[in-house]
Scaffold this motif. Structure first.
Motif, mmCIF file in Angstrom:
data_model
loop_
_atom_site.group_PDB
_atom_site.id
_atom_site.type_symbol
_atom_site.label_atom_id
_atom_site.label_comp_id
_atom_site.label_asym_id
_atom_site.label_seq_id
_atom_site.Cartn_x
_atom_site.Cartn_y
_atom_site.Cartn_z
ATOM 1 N N THR A 33 -9.241 -16.528 15.900
ATOM 2 C CA THR A 33 -10.079 -16.068 14.802
ATOM 3 C C THR A 33 -9.317 -16.114 13.484
ATOM 4 O OG1 THR A 33 -9.458 -13.750 15.045
ATOM 5 C CG2 THR A 33 -11.359 -14.499 16.314
ATOM 6 N N VAL A 39 -14.485 -15.947 11.466
ATOM 7 C CA VAL A 39 -14.606 -17.299 12.025
ATOM 8 C C VAL A 39 -13.851 -17.313 13.344
ATOM 9 C CG1 VAL A 39 -14.031 -19.745 11.724
ATOM 10 C CG2 VAL A 39 -14.838 -18.411 9.766
ATOM 11 N N THR A 40 -14.503 -17.795 14.391
ATOM 12 C CA THR A 40 -13.897 -17.893 15.715
ATOM 13 C C THR A 40 -13.978 -19.333 16.186
ATOM 14 O OG1 THR A 40 -14.609 -15.648 16.243
ATOM 15 C CG2 THR A 40 -13.986 -17.051 18.095
ATOM 16 N N ILE A 52 -17.357 -23.287 17.365
ATOM 17 C CA ILE A 52 -16.995 -22.620 16.114
ATOM 18 C C ILE A 52 -18.113 -21.640 15.813
ATOM 19 C CG2 ILE A 52 -16.591 -22.849 13.629
ATOM 20 C CD1 ILE A 52 -15.493 -25.647 14.138
ATOM 21 N N LYS A 53 -17.748 -20.369 15.699
ATOM 22 C CA LYS A 53 -18.725 -19.328 15.381
ATOM 23 C C LYS A 53 -18.372 -18.747 14.014
ATOM 24 C CE LYS A 53 -19.416 -18.194 20.199
ATOM 25 N NZ LYS A 53 -19.022 -17.326 21.277
ATOM 26 N N ILE A 54 -19.389 -18.624 13.175
ATOM 27 C CA ILE A 54 -19.194 -18.112 11.826
ATOM 28 C C ILE A 54 -20.099 -16.902 11.639
ATOM 29 C CG2 ILE A 54 -19.390 -18.635 9.372
ATOM 30 C CD1 ILE A 54 -18.924 -21.607 10.143
ATOM 31 N N ASP A 55 -19.490 -15.780 11.279
ATOM 32 C CA ASP A 55 -20.257 -14.578 11.006
ATOM 33 C C ASP A 55 -21.141 -14.840 9.787
ATOM 34 O OD1 ASP A 55 -20.837 -11.957 9.694
ATOM 35 O OD2 ASP A 55 -19.725 -11.196 11.440
ATOM 36 N N LEU A 67 -15.129 -20.106 2.909
ATOM 37 C CA LEU A 67 -15.572 -20.438 4.267
ATOM 38 C C LEU A 67 -14.794 -21.631 4.807
ATOM 39 C CD1 LEU A 67 -17.364 -20.056 6.709
ATOM 40 C CD2 LEU A 67 -19.158 -21.344 5.515
ATOM 41 N N VAL A 71 -12.373 -21.612 8.174
ATOM 42 C CA VAL A 71 -12.552 -22.559 9.284
ATOM 43 C C VAL A 71 -11.271 -23.359 9.492
ATOM 44 C CG1 VAL A 71 -13.813 -24.594 10.082
ATOM 45 C CG2 VAL A 71 -15.053 -22.680 9.064
#
Length: 103
Positions: A33, A39-40, A52-55, A67, A71
């Motif tokens: 993260t 961002v994970t 890829i996970k973005i809050d 952002l 990333v």
């Protein structure tokens, strides 16, 4: 001649272990993260990004640069950690001997 056969046998055994390790690494994943979890990135041991996970709270059309940095930071850390994992596992097989081009 016996010494040569032993060396060849050891090389074949090492090759089998490396092939098994490559398969195993493809099944391992690391989750990294950045931005305090905003961002994970999930990455395999073969350095393939699988997620890829973005809050949503970090998505700001007026601050795309932040952002992008989050990333990039997460991806770079995932790559660094997977490289370290591969090197550690390979050193077990090679006895610490660094063999260029293996990984």
């Amino acid at each position: 001649m016996r010494g040569m056969n032993d060396m060849l046998r050891q090389a074949q055994m090492m090759q089998r272990k490396m092939t098994a390790l490559q398969d195993d690494l493809g099944n391992r994943t690391l989750e990294v993260t950045s931005g305090g979890g905003m961002v994970t990135v999930t990455c395999t041991g073969k350095q393939e990004i699988t997620s890829i996970k973005i809050d949503p709270s970090v998505v700001d059309p007026n601050d795309v640069d932040m952002l992008q940095d989050l990333v990039m930071t997460a991806v770079n850390e995932a790559v660094r950690q997977t490289k370290a994992m591969v090197e550690k596992e390979m050193s077990v097989i090679t006895g610490g001997l660094r063999v260029p081009g293996l990984f």
